[in-house]
Design a protein around this motif. Sequence first.
Motif, PDB file in Angstrom:
ATOM      1  N   LEU A   1       0.913  -1.309   0.061  1.00  0.00           N
ATOM      2  CA  LEU A   1      -0.046   0.233  -0.241  1.00  0.00           C
ATOM      3  C   LEU A   1       0.919   1.215  -0.024  1.00  0.00           C
ATOM      4  O   LEU A   1       0.615   2.230  -0.848  1.00  0.00           O
ATOM      5  CB  LEU A   1      -0.823  -0.066   1.312  1.00  0.00           C
ATOM      6  CG  LEU A   1      -2.302  -0.919   1.032  1.00  0.00           C
ATOM      7  CD1 LEU A   1      -2.909  -1.237   2.184  1.00  0.00           C
ATOM      8  CD2 LEU A   1      -3.257  -0.342  -0.068  1.00  0.00           C
ATOM      9  N   GLU A   2       1.919   1.308   0.880  1.00  0.00           N
ATOM     10  CA  GLU A   2       2.733   2.326   0.867  1.00  0.00           C
ATOM     11  C   GLU A   2       3.394   2.567  -0.612  1.00  0.00           C
ATOM     12  O   GLU A   2       3.527   3.645  -1.029  1.00  0.00           O
ATOM     13  CB  GLU A   2       3.826   2.135   1.829  1.00  0.00           C
ATOM     14  CG  GLU A   2       5.022   3.383   1.600  1.00  0.00           C
ATOM     15  CD  GLU A   2       4.384   4.640   2.395  1.00  0.00           C
ATOM     16  OE1 GLU A   2       4.918   5.583   2.043  1.00  0.00           O
ATOM     17  OE2 GLU A   2       3.320   4.553   3.031  1.00  0.00           O
ATOM     18  N   LYS A   3       3.857   1.648  -1.238  1.00  0.00           N
ATOM     19  CA  LYS A   3       4.429   1.724  -2.790  1.00  0.00           C
ATOM     20  C   LYS A   3       3.248   2.210  -3.728  1.00  0.00           C
ATOM     21  O   LYS A   3       3.655   2.980  -4.420  1.00  0.00           O
ATOM     22  CB  LYS A   3       4.855   0.409  -3.228  1.00  0.00           C
ATOM     23  CG  LYS A   3       6.016   0.048  -2.493  1.00  0.00           C
ATOM     24  CD  LYS A   3       6.718  -1.085  -3.047  1.00  0.00           C
ATOM     25  CE  LYS A   3       7.907  -0.875  -3.868  1.00  0.00           C
ATOM     26  NZ  LYS A   3       8.883  -1.727  -4.418  1.00  0.00           N
ATOM     27  N   LEU A   4       2.170   1.425  -3.441  1.00  0.00           N
ATOM     28  CA  LEU A   4       1.159   2.268  -4.239  1.00  0.00           C
ATOM     29  C   LEU A   4       0.788   3.579  -3.997  1.00  0.00           C
ATOM     30  O   LEU A   4       0.684   4.541  -5.380  1.00  0.00           O
ATOM     31  CB  LEU A   4      -0.389   1.300  -3.891  1.00  0.00           C
ATOM     32  CG  LEU A   4      -1.403   1.903  -4.524  1.00  0.00           C
ATOM     33  CD1 LEU A   4      -1.457   1.419  -6.094  1.00  0.00           C
ATOM     34  CD2 LEU A   4      -2.642   1.155  -4.224  1.00  0.00           C
TER      35      LEU A   4
ATOM     36  N   ARG B   1      -8.477   4.117   4.795  1.00  0.00           N
ATOM     37  CA  ARG B   1      -8.998   3.567   6.138  1.00  0.00           C
ATOM     38  C   ARG B   1      -8.280   2.169   6.349  1.00  0.00           C
ATOM     39  O   ARG B   1      -7.776   2.002   7.425  1.00  0.00           O
ATOM     40  CB  ARG B   1     -10.445   3.397   6.044  1.00  0.00           C
ATOM     41  CG  ARG B   1     -10.879   3.007   7.244  1.00  0.00           C
ATOM     42  CD  ARG B   1     -12.352   2.989   7.345  1.00  0.00           C
ATOM     43  NE  ARG B   1     -12.960   2.307   6.144  1.00  0.00           N
ATOM     44  CZ  ARG B   1     -13.680   2.898   5.308  1.00  0.00           C
ATOM     45  NH1 ARG B   1     -13.744   4.573   5.004  1.00  0.00           N
ATOM     46  NH2 ARG B   1     -14.619   2.350   4.184  1.00  0.00           N
ATOM     47  N   ILE B   2      -8.019   1.323   5.329  1.00  0.00           N
ATOM     48  CA  ILE B   2      -7.436  -0.038   5.635  1.00  0.00           C
ATOM     49  C   ILE B   2      -6.066   0.342   5.867  1.00  0.00           C
ATOM     50  O   ILE B   2      -5.557  -0.326   6.739  1.00  0.00           O
ATOM     51  CB  ILE B   2      -7.325  -0.714   4.234  1.00  0.00           C
ATOM     52  CG1 ILE B   2      -9.071  -1.310   4.017  1.00  0.00           C
ATOM     53  CG2 ILE B   2      -6.700  -2.055   4.292  1.00  0.00           C
ATOM     54  CD1 ILE B   2      -9.454  -1.881   2.606  1.00  0.00           C
ATOM     55  N   ALA B   3      -5.368   0.966   5.056  1.00  0.00           N
ATOM     56  CA  ALA B   3      -3.906   1.444   5.482  1.00  0.00           C
ATOM     57  C   ALA B   3      -3.688   1.808   6.889  1.00  0.00           C
ATOM     58  O   ALA B   3      -2.716   1.547   7.559  1.00  0.00           O
ATOM     59  CB  ALA B   3      -3.352   2.351   4.408  1.00  0.00           C
ATOM     60  N   GLY B   4      -4.670   2.975   7.438  1.00  0.00           N
ATOM     61  CA  GLY B   4      -4.536   3.117   8.554  1.00  0.00           C
ATOM     62  C   GLY B   4      -4.499   1.843   9.656  1.00  0.00           C
ATOM     63  O   GLY B   4      -3.931   2.076  10.666  1.00  0.00           O
TER      64      GLY B   4
ATOM     65  N   LYS C   1      -1.194  -0.095  12.364  1.00  0.00           N
ATOM     66  CA  LYS C   1      -1.219  -0.556  13.910  1.00  0.00           C
ATOM     67  C   LYS C   1      -0.751  -2.082  13.681  1.00  0.00           C
ATOM     68  O   LYS C   1      -0.979  -2.703  14.780  1.00  0.00           O
ATOM     69  CB  LYS C   1      -2.737  -0.467  14.357  1.00  0.00           C
ATOM     70  CG  LYS C   1      -3.259   0.895  14.580  1.00  0.00           C
ATOM     71  CD  LYS C   1      -4.690   1.037  14.987  1.00  0.00           C
ATOM     72  CE  LYS C   1      -4.971   2.496  14.735  1.00  0.00           C
ATOM     73  NZ  LYS C   1      -6.467   2.721  14.565  1.00  0.00           N
ATOM     74  N   ALA C   2      -0.107  -2.471  12.938  1.00  0.00           N
ATOM     75  CA  ALA C   2       0.335  -3.894  12.733  1.00  0.00           C
ATOM     76  C   ALA C   2       1.471  -4.444  13.521  1.00  0.00           C
ATOM     77  O   ALA C   2       1.853  -3.318  14.322  1.00  0.00           O
ATOM     78  CB  ALA C   2       0.806  -4.038  11.293  1.00  0.00           C
ATOM     79  N   PRO C   3       1.973  -5.172  13.546  1.00  0.00           N
ATOM     80  CA  PRO C   3       2.816  -5.808  14.588  1.00  0.00           C
ATOM     81  C   PRO C   3       4.354  -5.107  14.352  1.00  0.00           C
ATOM     82  O   PRO C   3       4.613  -4.564  13.367  1.00  0.00           O
ATOM     83  CB  PRO C   3       3.209  -7.468  14.227  1.00  0.00           C
ATOM     84  CG  PRO C   3       2.591  -7.679  12.744  1.00  0.00           C
ATOM     85  CD  PRO C   3       1.571  -6.491  12.495  1.00  0.00           C
ATOM     86  N   PRO C   4       5.051  -5.139  15.618  1.00  0.00           N
ATOM     87  CA  PRO C   4       6.292  -4.553  15.646  1.00  0.00           C
ATOM     88  C   PRO C   4       7.277  -4.918  14.486  1.00  0.00           C
ATOM     89  O   PRO C   4       8.370  -4.380  14.474  1.00  0.00           O
ATOM     90  CB  PRO C   4       6.831  -4.754  16.902  1.00  0.00           C
ATOM     91  CG  PRO C   4       5.997  -6.033  17.367  1.00  0.00           C
ATOM     92  CD  PRO C   4       4.669  -6.164  16.780  1.00  0.00           C
ATOM     93  N   GLU C   5       7.184  -6.185  13.766  1.00  0.00           N
ATOM     94  CA  GLU C   5       8.074  -6.679  12.880  1.00  0.00           C
ATOM     95  C   GLU C   5       8.221  -5.434  11.670  1.00  0.00           C
ATOM     96  O   GLU C   5       9.284  -5.616  11.048  1.00  0.00           O
ATOM     97  CB  GLU C   5       7.511  -7.712  11.964  1.00  0.00           C
ATOM     98  CG  GLU C   5       7.619  -9.167  13.124  1.00  0.00           C
ATOM     99  CD  GLU C   5       6.615  -9.301  14.156  1.00  0.00           C
ATOM    100  OE1 GLU C   5       5.424  -8.384  14.066  1.00  0.00           O
ATOM    101  OE2 GLU C   5       6.257 -10.321  14.859  1.00  0.00           O
TER     102      GLU C   5
END
Length: 73
Positions: A20-23, A41-44, A48-52
Amino acid sequence: MVGFTSERTADEALVLPHWLEKLHMTDLVVDYPAVWAPIHRIAGRLDKAPPELFAPDYDRRLEAARQRLRPEG
């Protein structure tokens, strides 16, 4: 009204935000501007995804996740 819920695997949680960032950084022209609202909204939510996402070996983890998510064939 039907709600949108999404269960993500750890691999999807690594691959989707990167894509999504590349898009977002491309010159892609979307013919339907209303599509961008749900994408943001999905990207937001993915932010909040994992610390990986912030791990020093993120690139290696991302590539491994991509490999696991590719369909066999």
